[in-house]
Design a protein around this motif. Structure first.
Motif, mmCIF file in Angstrom:
data_model
loop_
_atom_site.group_PDB
_atom_site.id
_atom_site.type_symbol
_atom_site.label_atom_id
_atom_site.label_comp_id
_atom_site.label_asym_id
_atom_site.label_seq_id
_atom_site.Cartn_x
_atom_site.Cartn_y
_atom_site.Cartn_z
ATOM 1 N N LEU A 252 0.824 -1.206 0.000
ATOM 2 C CA LEU A 252 0.000 0.000 0.000
ATOM 3 C C LEU A 252 0.861 1.259 0.000
ATOM 4 N N ARG A 253 1.930 1.224 0.778
ATOM 5 C CA ARG A 253 2.817 2.386 0.846
ATOM 6 C C ARG A 253 3.459 2.659 -0.507
ATOM 7 N N ASN A 254 3.933 1.602 -1.162
ATOM 8 C CA ASN A 254 4.544 1.764 -2.479
ATOM 9 C C ASN A 254 3.533 2.265 -3.502
ATOM 10 N N HIS A 255 2.297 1.798 -3.380
ATOM 11 C CA HIS A 255 1.252 2.242 -4.302
ATOM 12 C C HIS A 255 0.994 3.742 -4.123
ATOM 13 N N ALA A 256 0.891 4.200 -2.863
ATOM 14 C CA ALA A 256 0.665 5.621 -2.597
ATOM 15 C C ALA A 256 1.868 6.458 -3.031
ATOM 16 N N MET A 257 3.065 5.965 -2.783
ATOM 17 C CA MET A 257 4.280 6.678 -3.204
ATOM 18 C C MET A 257 4.323 6.812 -4.728
ATOM 19 N N ASP A 258 3.950 5.748 -5.419
ATOM 20 C CA ASP A 258 3.937 5.780 -6.875
ATOM 21 C C ASP A 258 2.942 6.826 -7.384
ATOM 22 N N PHE A 259 1.776 6.891 -6.742
ATOM 23 C CA PHE A 259 0.764 7.877 -7.142
ATOM 24 C C PHE A 259 1.293 9.295 -6.953
ATOM 25 N N LEU A 260 1.890 9.561 -5.799
ATOM 26 C CA LEU A 260 2.287 10.924 -5.451
ATOM 27 C C LEU A 260 3.577 11.366 -6.123
ATOM 28 N N PHE A 261 4.533 10.465 -6.250
ATOM 29 C CA PHE A 261 5.872 10.889 -6.662
ATOM 30 C C PHE A 261 6.285 10.396 -8.045
ATOM 31 N N ARG A 262 5.428 9.637 -8.713
ATOM 32 C CA ARG A 262 5.701 9.291 -10.104
ATOM 33 C C ARG A 262 4.557 9.750 -10.996
ATOM 34 N N ARG A 263 3.346 9.243 -10.733
ATOM 35 C CA ARG A 263 2.212 9.602 -11.585
ATOM 36 C C ARG A 263 1.791 11.059 -11.414
ATOM 37 N N HIS A 264 1.949 11.581 -10.185
ATOM 38 C CA HIS A 264 1.565 12.978 -9.934
ATOM 39 C C HIS A 264 2.694 13.702 -9.220
ATOM 40 N N ALA A 265 3.875 13.613 -9.787
ATOM 41 C CA ALA A 265 5.039 14.296 -9.212
ATOM 42 C C ALA A 265 4.803 15.790 -9.223
#
Length: 269
Positions: A252-265
């Motif tokens: 879950l943490r990796n999923h949220a990190m991916d959303f915030l810092f890759r998909r919506h950097a």
């Protein structure tokens, strides 16, 4: 204008909500097409980069701001102004420095529940100060308290009014890591007693995973909207140690990190 209550609606509803602010350069669209249903007793965290409209959403629930489009309803009635059924805890505590801990809490109870006789009011104040372990500090004033203790007072003051919705605007953002973790666990313990609906802003993914039933992840502004809602599956009551050992935590943490810092950097957050 109040609407008729509809049993099919959620407890707290955002319906096609948008917000446009006038600026010297023309209209600025902060939020677009926000649709969200919050269940009664749910703990919801809103996370996203600066400028994504998190505080705007909370101001609408608090009654400090009316949406430009759509509506926000509680119990099926449109939120039009602040009220004691929605209490706010800010990051900067917002306590009256010249009043004691007891007086800060009592003042809120007296304003929100004027029908209570003095003895009953005192019982409410005492109960909530005991819940946050501050009864021994009842005669101190905010400047005599640590940051963590001040935030405990703010939480006790909000809960003593017995609100339907507790609005938390990054309440632990200014605290050190150890104090933050202690207060997060205390908040959950206190929340379990009366189970108000909680809407909380945070920048901290770990905090959201520990506290929330669901995490609302916002896209970047302008015209920010809900990008994804992440259910948090951990059973309650929770302890940091136990959930961090759960293999789902890292996923879950990796999923949220991916959303915030890759998909919506965000270049400037």
């Amino acid at each position: 204008m109040a609407t008729t209550s509809d049993p099919r609606r959620g407890f707290l509803e955002f319906e096609a909500v948008g917000q446009v602010f006038p600026t010297p350069r023309g209209p600025f669209e902060a939020l677009r097409d926000i649709n969200l249903s919050v269940n009664e007793g749910e703990f919801l965290c809103v996370i996203g980069h600066s400028g994504c409209g998190k505080s705007t959403l909370l101001n609408m629930v608090s009654g400090f701001l009316r949406p430009s489009h759509g509506r926000v309803t509680l119990h099926g009635e449109v939120i039009e102004r602040p009220g004691p059924d929605r209490m706010v805890v800010f990051q900067n505590y917002s306590l009256l420095p010249w009043k004691t801990v007891w007086e800060n809490v009592e003042l809120a109870v007296k304003a929100a529940r004027p029908e209570l006789p003095r003895a009953s009011r005192a019982q409410v104040v005492e109960h909530h100060l005991a819940m946050v372990h501050l009864l021994d500090s009842r005669d101190k004033r905010p400047p005599q308290l640590s940051g963590g203790m001040r935030q405990r007072v703010a939480i006790a003051r909000a809960l003593a009014v017995n609100p339907a919705v507790l609005v938390l605007d990054e309440p632990f953002g200014a605290l050190d890591a150890i104090t933050k973790e202690e207060l997060q666990e205390e908040l959950l313990a206190v929340w379990r007693v009366n189970r108000p609906t909680v809407l909380m802003i945070t920048h901290d993914i770990d905090e959201a995973l520990f506290l929330a039933d669901r995490i609302v992840m916002m896209t970047n502004g302008p015209a920010a909207t809900i990008g994804e809602i992440l259910p948090v599956p951990f059973e309650r009551p929770r302890r940091y140690e136990s959930i961090q050992e759960d293999p789902r935590y890292a996923q879950l943490r990796n999923h949220a990190m991916d959303f915030l810092f890759r998909r919506h950097a965000h270049d400037v957050d």
